[in-house]
Design a protein around this motif. Structure first.
Motif, PDB file in Angstrom:
ATOM      1  N   UNK A   1       0.841  -1.178   0.000  1.00  0.00           N
ATOM      2  CA  UNK A   1       0.000   0.000   0.000  1.00  0.00           C
ATOM      3  C   UNK A   1       0.883   1.237   0.000  1.00  0.00           C
TER       4      UNK A   1
ATOM      5  N   UNK B   1     -11.221  -5.930 -14.388  1.00  0.00           N
ATOM      6  CA  UNK B   1      -9.985  -5.941 -15.171  1.00  0.00           C
ATOM      7  C   UNK B   1      -9.181  -7.205 -14.923  1.00  0.00           C
TER       8      UNK B   1
ATOM      9  N   UNK C   1     -14.687   2.448  -9.484  1.00  0.00           N
ATOM     10  CA  UNK C   1     -13.322   2.044  -9.185  1.00  0.00           C
ATOM     11  C   UNK C   1     -13.277   0.568  -8.764  1.00  0.00           C
TER      12      UNK C   1
ATOM     13  N   UNK D   1      -6.640  -9.717  -4.660  1.00  0.00           N
ATOM     14  CA  UNK D   1      -5.359 -10.284  -4.256  1.00  0.00           C
ATOM     15  C   UNK D   1      -5.536 -11.640  -3.592  1.00  0.00           C
TER      16      UNK D   1
ATOM     17  N   UNK E   1     -12.282  -5.254   4.231  1.00  0.00           N
ATOM     18  CA  UNK E   1     -10.947  -5.826   4.062  1.00  0.00           C
ATOM     19  C   UNK E   1     -10.220  -5.870   5.406  1.00  0.00           C
ATOM     20  N   UNK E   2     -10.869  -5.374   6.457  1.00  0.00           N
ATOM     21  CA  UNK E   2     -10.277  -5.428   7.791  1.00  0.00           C
ATOM     22  C   UNK E   2     -11.297  -6.039   8.745  1.00  0.00           C
TER      23      UNK E   2
ATOM     24  N   UNK F   1     -18.626   6.893  -8.000  1.00  0.00           N
ATOM     25  CA  UNK F   1     -17.241   6.757  -8.451  1.00  0.00           C
ATOM     26  C   UNK F   1     -16.515   5.646  -7.690  1.00  0.00           C
TER      27      UNK F   1
ATOM     28  N   UNK G   1     -14.602   1.857   2.417  1.00  0.00           N
ATOM     29  CA  UNK G   1     -13.384   1.147   2.032  1.00  0.00           C
ATOM     30  C   UNK G   1     -13.630   0.207   0.849  1.00  0.00           C
TER      31      UNK G   1
ATOM     32  N   UNK H   1      -3.332  -3.125   7.970  1.00  0.00           N
ATOM     33  CA  UNK H   1      -3.907  -4.422   8.333  1.00  0.00           C
ATOM     34  C   UNK H   1      -4.366  -5.145   7.075  1.00  0.00           C
ATOM     35  N   UNK H   2      -4.984  -4.401   6.180  1.00  0.00           N
ATOM     36  CA  UNK H   2      -5.531  -4.994   4.956  1.00  0.00           C
ATOM     37  C   UNK H   2      -4.468  -5.704   4.128  1.00  0.00           C
TER      38      UNK H   2
ATOM     39  N   UNK I   1     -11.305  -1.395 -17.813  1.00  0.00           N
ATOM     40  CA  UNK I   1     -11.977  -0.163 -17.429  1.00  0.00           C
ATOM     41  C   UNK I   1     -10.987   0.767 -16.749  1.00  0.00           C
ATOM     42  N   UNK I   2     -11.144   2.069 -16.943  1.00  0.00           N
ATOM     43  CA  UNK I   2     -10.260   2.997 -16.236  1.00  0.00           C
ATOM     44  C   UNK I   2     -10.642   3.045 -14.763  1.00  0.00           C
ATOM     45  N   UNK I   3      -9.669   3.406 -13.914  1.00  0.00           N
ATOM     46  CA  UNK I   3      -9.987   3.592 -12.502  1.00  0.00           C
ATOM     47  C   UNK I   3     -10.484   5.003 -12.307  1.00  0.00           C
ATOM     48  N   UNK I   4     -11.543   5.122 -11.484  1.00  0.00           N
ATOM     49  CA  UNK I   4     -12.132   6.436 -11.271  1.00  0.00           C
ATOM     50  C   UNK I   4     -11.179   7.313 -10.490  1.00  0.00           C
ATOM     51  N   UNK I   5     -11.103   8.553 -10.880  1.00  0.00           N
ATOM     52  CA  UNK I   5     -10.241   9.498 -10.163  1.00  0.00           C
ATOM     53  C   UNK I   5     -10.946   9.924  -8.889  1.00  0.00           C
ATOM     54  N   UNK I   6     -10.212  10.042  -7.816  1.00  0.00           N
ATOM     55  CA  UNK I   6     -10.799  10.548  -6.580  1.00  0.00           C
ATOM     56  C   UNK I   6     -11.765   9.585  -5.917  1.00  0.00           C
ATOM     57  N   UNK I   7     -11.632   8.288  -6.283  1.00  0.00           N
ATOM     58  CA  UNK I   7     -12.579   7.340  -5.695  1.00  0.00           C
ATOM     59  C   UNK I   7     -12.298   7.095  -4.231  1.00  0.00           C
ATOM     60  N   UNK I   8     -11.050   7.302  -3.829  1.00  0.00           N
ATOM     61  CA  UNK I   8     -10.732   7.029  -2.432  1.00  0.00           C
ATOM     62  C   UNK I   8     -10.588   8.314  -1.653  1.00  0.00           C
TER      63      UNK I   8
ATOM     64  N   UNK J   1      -5.907   0.644   9.209  1.00  0.00           N
ATOM     65  CA  UNK J   1      -6.729  -0.233   8.384  1.00  0.00           C
ATOM     66  C   UNK J   1      -5.977  -0.641   7.126  1.00  0.00           C
ATOM     67  N   UNK J   2      -5.360   0.329   6.456  1.00  0.00           N
ATOM     68  CA  UNK J   2      -4.656   0.022   5.216  1.00  0.00           C
ATOM     69  C   UNK J   2      -3.520  -0.962   5.465  1.00  0.00           C
TER      70      UNK J   2
ATOM     71  N   UNK K   1     -13.934  -1.797 -11.625  1.00  0.00           N
ATOM     72  CA  UNK K   1     -12.802  -1.914 -12.551  1.00  0.00           C
ATOM     73  C   UNK K   1     -11.699  -2.772 -11.942  1.00  0.00           C
TER      74      UNK K   1
ATOM     75  N   UNK L   1       0.582  -7.093  -8.642  1.00  0.00           N
ATOM     76  CA  UNK L   1      -0.877  -7.055  -8.669  1.00  0.00           C
ATOM     77  C   UNK L   1      -1.532  -8.403  -8.386  1.00  0.00           C
TER      78      UNK L   1
ATOM     79  N   UNK M   1      -8.602  -6.247  -2.041  1.00  0.00           N
ATOM     80  CA  UNK M   1      -8.388  -7.373  -1.116  1.00  0.00           C
ATOM     81  C   UNK M   1      -8.917  -8.667  -1.724  1.00  0.00           C
TER      82      UNK M   1
END
Lengths: 497, 102, 394
Positions: free
Chosen positions: A41, C320, C313, C274, C219-220, C309, C264, A66-67, A490-497, A63-64, C316, A340, C271
């Motif tokens: 990450x 993909x 994401x 993978x 994912x957690x 959005x 999340x 742990x994930x 598919x493209x990844x959405x911008x600003x999705x996170x 969280x990130x 995709x 990936x 998650x």
């Protein structure tokens, strides 16, 4: 009924699991953090520091981490199943034993390529051929390990000049496999200039694939690979078409060796591959072995020069893909796949523990056995350090040889200083033979080794593209990794996170 | 510029171990000298031939040392589980006792 | 939207009865013994209704006029005549003044409901669990399976938590396999019990075509455990997933889009990609405004217009990679056009409805519409009929 809030399921306690991290060269206050299994990450350095030092750690960062398997919160709620599953997959490969077996059937060759790593001999020098007895013993050793798939690759010199030996080995392996039931793959690495109907028919019958060298368009290819008749390129193209007509389009693959001359012309080399209908190109730099070392000043290039070339090549490849020509760069795809998807791959030169001896074995024409092609080339230059023994010995003898001991003690990046803390370790490999060839030491100072610098810059480039590459580039890379046509990505959405 | 770079560290904040590990990354390009006076360590890096130091090398060095400190902490906390995980994974790969976690 | 129960007058019944409704079409086919069938007289022409026909040992009759079949079991005075139709499997009970449809031939989906008990307690559960002894359901279901059309393409098994039935679940699944040899099964389970190896191992070869649909909300651990209101559920579910994968089972991961999960969602998609690339399907599901969901509205509701959005994401990331992905229960007008190809008509017809606004929508027939239980605050502010398809071509 009473529902608990989300806070009731979140404790404050946590335990760090192994985390490796690297500051992003393009944004030094952010890091790439990876777990034992290679899941990763991005986070800011400050977030990472606060999580490690227990200094008001941000919930999202915890969280990130742990994930991706970098920390464990409540033991009652945690499971190691994902981490273990991936680690076990990687280790299972070890117990299978070498899956790639290289037979150097002869050193005889009619080319005189400047970068030849093989110490070629003239086409008539039959004392550089593998004997029938050697071949037979090698075939027996091959089945000593349990690997369910076996790839047998014939090299030389020019294997087609010793085709009788190739035939003997193939038939012998197929016969023996009747009792073993492994999945077999045969490849011949050849100029293809000596193909004829009979040889092709044999290849067709045994589903043998052909791997040849194509260094670019005519002027580049002929420069690198001189023949007295000065028409190596034309012969190669004709031979590729000839081979495809008998074996099918995908039975022929090509490798390119880059020299200084090619570095300024990435587009020309790629265009040539597209013209010849190849859907992949493997842009590998030169190694220091064999004749390559002798001609080094002429052909050699620095890591920086290679990186510039590579970036240009990648850019051009992306362009081609976006207008509908599918062509992938093999090495980038290999590495991205590891980033990936948690997969093992068949490429022995980028593994830890090292692929040398553990993933591949080389049976030389003279009966000597080496853990890799590089080790054999070192021997051809007079240094037999990595010879494991001969085909007259047992596999156990090979594995207790001094050569093998050196490999095992220097060939595990997890225990190599300089590698052990590298965030890219899960995707990288250990190559003590490369290190020895370049510096005289199997371990050496890894961070300054050519192997490390080349791979570090490649990982950085690819990770940067994953982080902030433009949409087209990211989509093309994903189409390579996931083996999907570009229009399905598919493209990844911008600003999705 | 090919000058010597000298940086001071307070070992009450940056343990010697972290400083040494940080230096290790650079010994391909630099000669390193550590002088210890009480709790102050002076690190001197002399570029080898062909090495050009980037302009912000001093801050890169300080960051490196901080990063090694973080790694020390991760290692001390995660060592036990690291070994247990590798062992459990190996057992699983060899077909032994694949049912349990660590 | 067609209910599964209608009130009726039921006569001459001393035990609960489960039977197949037979009408004009099935009369000729004789696929089931008359002793297990209710003859539906409503559709039959008078000429066909002979004494001879009536004298056969039918379980009972569905009729507007019970006097024609004196002394026999009858179902009449249906408040909604359309609830019961030919081919359906129905249940009646003494003293109960209604008929339940346990299997409906014309439905877009049929499920065997095996228990109301559950080991999770999800904050948005549309079928809140009850601690009851309902083993009688399994017994009844073995009768129902006998009567389901052999041509049925797939059948759900649901609850509550089916694995609470233990070995009986496997017996039921095996019965489906033998009585309905070309019907695929889809079992909805939280998957936790499969963390136990001996239990999971029995799933191997239990059926020729079964998919296990398992929910995952984060994912957690703390996120998933919160949504299902059980500490340790995440760990068990993950282990269960790996056990099922180890024995080559088909697995679908289902994600109900509650607010905390949405926060999340992309990470959850990564998650899954993978850790579980072997899943055969991922379903991202809009909320059903039923059961516990109503009580927890504030905690779980997010307007789909606000998570488009994130959804893009996440889809995709999975698509993909080659993982088959679907979006359930979200109307097309709240989805970006690029996601329309993933949206399914997912709402069971008996609880499906459309708004007045949908009357003029050009894509109504491709859209899942709404749950009939949806009230105003469960409907996105972005609902609007698509009037011009040219505007929305991707």
């Amino acid at each position: 009924m009473k529902f608990k809030s989300s806070k009731d399921y979140q404790g404050d306690e946590y335990r760090l699991l192994p985390i490796r991290f690297r500051r992003l060269p393009w944004e030094r206050d952010r890091v790439f953090a990876s777990s034992l299994s290679g899941q990763w990450t991005f986070l800011t350095h400050d977030e990472l520091r606060r999580c490690i030092q227990r200094d008001r750690p941000p919930q999202q960062s915890l969280d990130d981490l742990e994930s991706v398997g970098c920390l464990e919160r409540s033991p009652e709620q945690h499971t190691f199943a994902p981490l273990l599953s991936q680690l076990r997959t990687r280790m299972a490969r070890l117990t299978a034993g070498p899956a790639l077996h290289l037979f150097v059937v002869s050193l005889r060759c009619d080319h005189s390529c400047g970068y030849c790593q093989v110490s070629r001999q003239s086409p008539d020098a039959s004392r550089f051929d593998m004997s029938e007895e050697t071949a037979q013993l090698a075939v027996e050793r091959l089945f000593a390990w349990p690997s369910p798939t076996l790839t047998i690759e014939f090299q030389g010199g020019e294997p087609l000049l010793s085709f009788a030996r190739v035939q003997q080995i193939v038939k012998s392996i197929v016969k023996r496999n009747g009792m073993e039931g492994r999945e077999l793959r045969f490849v011949i690495a050849s100029t293809l200039h000596h193909l004829d109907d009979e040889r092709l028919e044999f290849c067709r019958k045994h589903h043998i694939q052909l791997s040849t060298s194509l260094d670019g368009p005519a002027e580049l290819h002929n420069l690198n690979r001189p023949l007295p008749s000065r028409d190596s390129y034309e012969r190669t193209i004709r031979a590729i078409q000839y081979a495809r007509s008998a074996l099918g389009h995908d039975a022929v693959s090509a490798l390119t060796t880059l020299t200084r001359a090619t570095l300024s012309k990435p587009e020309a080399v790629i265009d040539e591959y597209v013209r010849q209908g190849f859907s992949s190109i493997f842009l590998r730099p030169l190694s220091p072995y064999g004749f390559a070392r002798r001609t080094q000043t002429r052909s050699a290039y620095t890591i920086a020069e290679f990186n510039e070339f590579y970036k240009r090549a990648l850019k051009y490849l992306v362009q081609l893909n976006t207008v509908g020509t599918y062509i992938e760069e093999t090495y980038a795809t290999l590495i991205l796949r590891m980033l990936l998807m948690p997969q093992s791959h068949g490429y022995v030169d980028l593994r830890s523990p090292t692929g040398a001896g553990l993933g591949t074995i080389v049976y030389n024409y003279d009966g000597k056995v080496y853990p890799s092609d590089e080790a054999r080339m070192l021997a051809a230059m007079g240094d037999d350090t990595f010879c494991m023994g001969t085909v007259f010995q047992s596999v156990e003898d090979w594995y207790s040889s001094p050569a093998m001991r050196v490999l095992l003690s220097n060939g595990v990046s997890e225990s190599t200083p300089g590698c052990t803390d590298c965030a890219y370790l899960p995707y990288c490999g250990s190559d003590p033979i490369d290190s020895y060839a370049r510096s005289g030491e199997p371990a050496g100072h890894r961070p300054s080794s050519a192997f490390c610098r080349r791979h570090m810059s490649l990982f950085d480039l690819l990770v940067e593209l994953l982080d902030r590459g433009d949409s087209d580039t990211q989509r093309v890379l994903e189409s390579w990794v996931f083996r999907q046509p570009l229009h399905e990505i598919l493209p990844h959405a911008v600003g999705a996170n | 510029m090919n000058d010597i770079i000298a940086v001071e560290f307070d070992t009450t904040i940056y343990p010697l171990d972290a400083i040494r590990r940080a230096v290790h990354w650079h010994i391909g390009e630099y000669y390193a000298d550590l002088r210890i006076a009480g709790s102050i360590v002076t690190l001197e890096l002399r570029p080898k031939d062909g090495t050009t130091s980037p302009t912000d090398f001093e801050s890169t060095l300080k960051n490196s040392v901080l990063d090694e400190l973080l790694r020390v902490q991760v290692r001390s906390e995660a060592r036990g589980i690291h070994e247990a995980l590798i062992r459990a994974a190996l057992d699983g790969a060899l077909g032994r006792n694949s049912n349990s976690e660590v | 939207m067609l209910a599964k129960r209608t009130s009726a007058a039921v006569s001459c019944v001393s035990n609960p009865l489960v039977g197949k409704v037979v009408g004009p079409r099935d009369l000729a086919n004789e696929t089931h013994n008359v002793e297990r069938c209710f003859l539906d007289l409503r559709q039959l022409a008078n000429a066909v209704i002979s004494d001879e026909l009536i004298s056969l040992p039918w379980l009972g009759f569905i009729t507007a006029d019970p006097r024609r079949v004196e002394g026999r079991c009858t179902i009449s005075a249906l408040s909604d005549d359309t609830v019961i139709a030919e081919g359906d499997v129905i249940r009646i009970a003494p003293k109960a003044r209604y008929v339940d449809v346990l299997y409906r031939r014309s439905a877009n989906a049929n499920a065997l409901f095996v228990t109301e008990r559950c080991t999770n307690f999800c904050v948005m559960c549309s079928q809140p669990p009850r601690e009851v002894n309902d083993r009688w359901r399994i017994t009844e279901l073995t009768q129902v399976i006998d009567l389901i059309d052999r041509t049925e393409q797939w059948l759900g098994i649901t609850g509550g938590e089916p694995t609470l039935l233990g070995e009986d679940l496997y017996h039921l699944i095996r019965a489906c396999g033998s009585k309905l040899p070309t019907t695929a099964l889809h079992v909805l389970t939280n998957g936790r019990r499969f963390a136990e190896h001996p239990y999971a191992n029995q799933a191997q070869n239990v059926h020729h075509d079964v998919t296990w649909g398992i929910p995952l909300y984060g994912d957690v651990a703390h996120l998933h455990d919160y949504v299902v209101q059980h500490e340790g559920a995440f760990a068990e579910t993950i282990r269960g997933l790996y056990q099922l994968a180890r024995i080559g089972q088909k697995i679908e991961i289902r994600v109900v889009l509650v607010k905390d999960t949405l926060a999340r969602l992309s990470k959850l998609a990564s998650y899954i990609r993978w850790n579980f690339p072997f899943v055969t399907h991922v379903a991202l599901m809009g909320l059903e405004p039923q059961g516990f969901a109503r009580a927890n509205y504030e905690a779980i509701w997010q307007d789909p217009a606000d998570f488009a959005s994130k959804l893009e994401d996440s889809v995709s990331i999975l698509h993909n990679r080659g993982i088959r992905t679907s979006i359930y229960n979200l109307p097309l007008c709240v989805l970006p056009v690029s996601l329309w190809r993933f949206a399914r008509r997912s709402i069971s017809d008996w609880k499906n409805t459309y708004l007045d606004a949908c009357a003029h929508c050009r894509v109504r027939d491709e859209c899942c519409g709404f749950f009939s239980s949806a009230t105003k605050h469960w409907i996105s502010r972005a609902i609007t009929p698509i009037s011009d398809l040219r505007e929305v071509s991707p």
